[in-house]
Design a protein around this motif. Structure first.
Motif: not given
Length: 277
Positions: A172-176, A235-236, A241-243, A263-265
Motif C-alpha cells: 500500500a505504500r506510495p509508488a516512489d 503490506s505497507c 495502511t495495509a489494513s 510490514s516494511w518496518t
C-alpha cells in the motif's frame, strides 16, 4: 459477506443502542506532531471510547504497534467496555486512515461485528452532527478472544511467499517508495519492495475521505493486476495502511486476505529479507 462499512446516517440511527460501541482510532505518523488522544479529549463522536494503536500493542518488540497477544488485547478492550459480541464501529479523524487498522485488529481477535465509519469524523462533523469532549468511560466488559490466524501474516510466512507464490503480496505504500526511488520515512530501512509484490498506493482507494465503491475498487485492483479471487497478503510501512488495503479488498469481494503485521518496518530492517527495486 458482512459489509465492513457503515454510513454516518446508519450510525446516527443506532448511536444509543446499548450494544453499539463507537471507537475513535485516530492515529498519526510521528512526524505529524499530532496526538490522536489529545484531539479525542477535545472533541469526539458521542459516547466514543479511544483506542490507542501504539498503546494496545506488543511491548516486547521494537517494531511499532504490533498486535499484542489475544489475552492482552482482550484485557485492554474489555476495560474500554467492549465485548466480542458488540457491534463495534471504528472511525478516525482523517476520514478512512487508521480506523481500518483497528477494524482488522478486532477482526483478528474474534469480534463478530466490527465496521468502519465511512468518511469518519470529517463527514460526521461536516453534516453538523453532535460531538462531545472528555474521556468516555463505559462499564467494563469481558472480551472473549478467538484469534483468527488466517488474518495475520508474519515475516517467515511472507518470506515463504516470495518463493511459493501461494498468495499475492500487495503493498500500500506510495509508488516512489515501492520502486525504491524515495527514502523511507523511518530511518535505517532499505528502499524497495518485497520480491514479486504488486503496488496499490492507499491513496487510490479513497475519494474525499470515503472508500470508493465496490465496483470502483474492483476496477482499480484489476488495473494493478490484483486478482481479488486469489489469496492475498497486504503490506505497507508499518501495518496501518495495509489494513486499509485489506478493508478495500474485502469490499471488492476478496475472501482470503491477511495483513503482514511487521510490514516494511520489519522487512526493510532485516539482512535476511530480499529486496527488489
Amino acid at each position: 459477506m458482512l459489509n465492513p462499512l457503515v454510513s454516518t446516517n446508519w450510525l446516527a440511527g443506532y448511536l444509543k443502542e446499548p450494544d453499539v460501541v463507537v471507537v475513535d482510532a485516530s492515529w498519526y505518523m510521528p512526524a505529524a506532531g499530532r496526538s490522536g488522544h489529545a484531539e479525542y479529549l477535545k472533541s469526539h463522536l458521542p459516547g466514543a471510547v479511544f483506542f490507542g494503536i501504539d498503546e494496545i500493542a506488543d511491548k516486547t518488540t521494537t517494531l511499532p504497534h504490533m498486535l499484542p497477544t489475544p489475552e492482552e488485547f482482550a484485557h485492554a478492550v474489555g476495560a474500554l467496555g467492549i465485548a466480542e459480541t458488540d457491534t463495534i464501529v471504528v472511525y478516525d479523524e482523517a476520514g478512512v486512515f487508521s480506523a481500518p487498522r483497528v477494524w482488522w485488529e478486532f477482526s483478528a481477535m474474534g469480534a463478530r461485528n466490527v465496521r468502519v465509519l465511512d468518511g469518519g469524523a470529517p463527514k460526521w462533523r461536516a453534516e453538523g452532527r453532535p460531538t462531545q469532549a472528555g474521556e468516555v468511560r463505559r462499564p467494563a466488559k469481558v472480551f472473549h478472544p478467538n484469534f483468527r490466524l488466517g488474518l495475520v501474516a508474519d515475516f517467515f510466512a511472507v518470506l515463504n511467499l516470495t518463493r511459493s507464490k501461494a498468495r499475492t503480496i500487495v503493498d500500500a505504500r506510495p509508488a516512489d517508495r515501492f520502486k525504491g526511488e524515495a527514502p523511507e520515512p523511518r530511518p535505517g530501512l532499505k528502499s524497495g519492495h518485497i520480491p514479486g509484490s504488486l503496488n496499490m498506493p492507499v491513496g487510490n482507494l479513497t475519494v474525499d475521505g470515503k472508500m470508493r465503491t465496490a465496483n470502483e475498487l474492483k476496477a482499480v485492483f484489476e488495473q494493478a493486476g490484483v486478482d481479488v479471487t486469489k489469496p492475498i497478503v497486504t503490506s505497507c510501512g508499518s501495518g496501518i495502511t495495509a489494513s486499509t488495503l485489506a478493508l478495500a479488498l474485502r469490499i471488492a469481494g476478496a475472501g482470503d486476505v491477511a495483513v503482514y503485521d511487521g510490514s516494511w518496518t520489519e522487512w526493510g530492517s532485516r539482512d535476511d529479507a530480499p529486496v527488489e527495486k
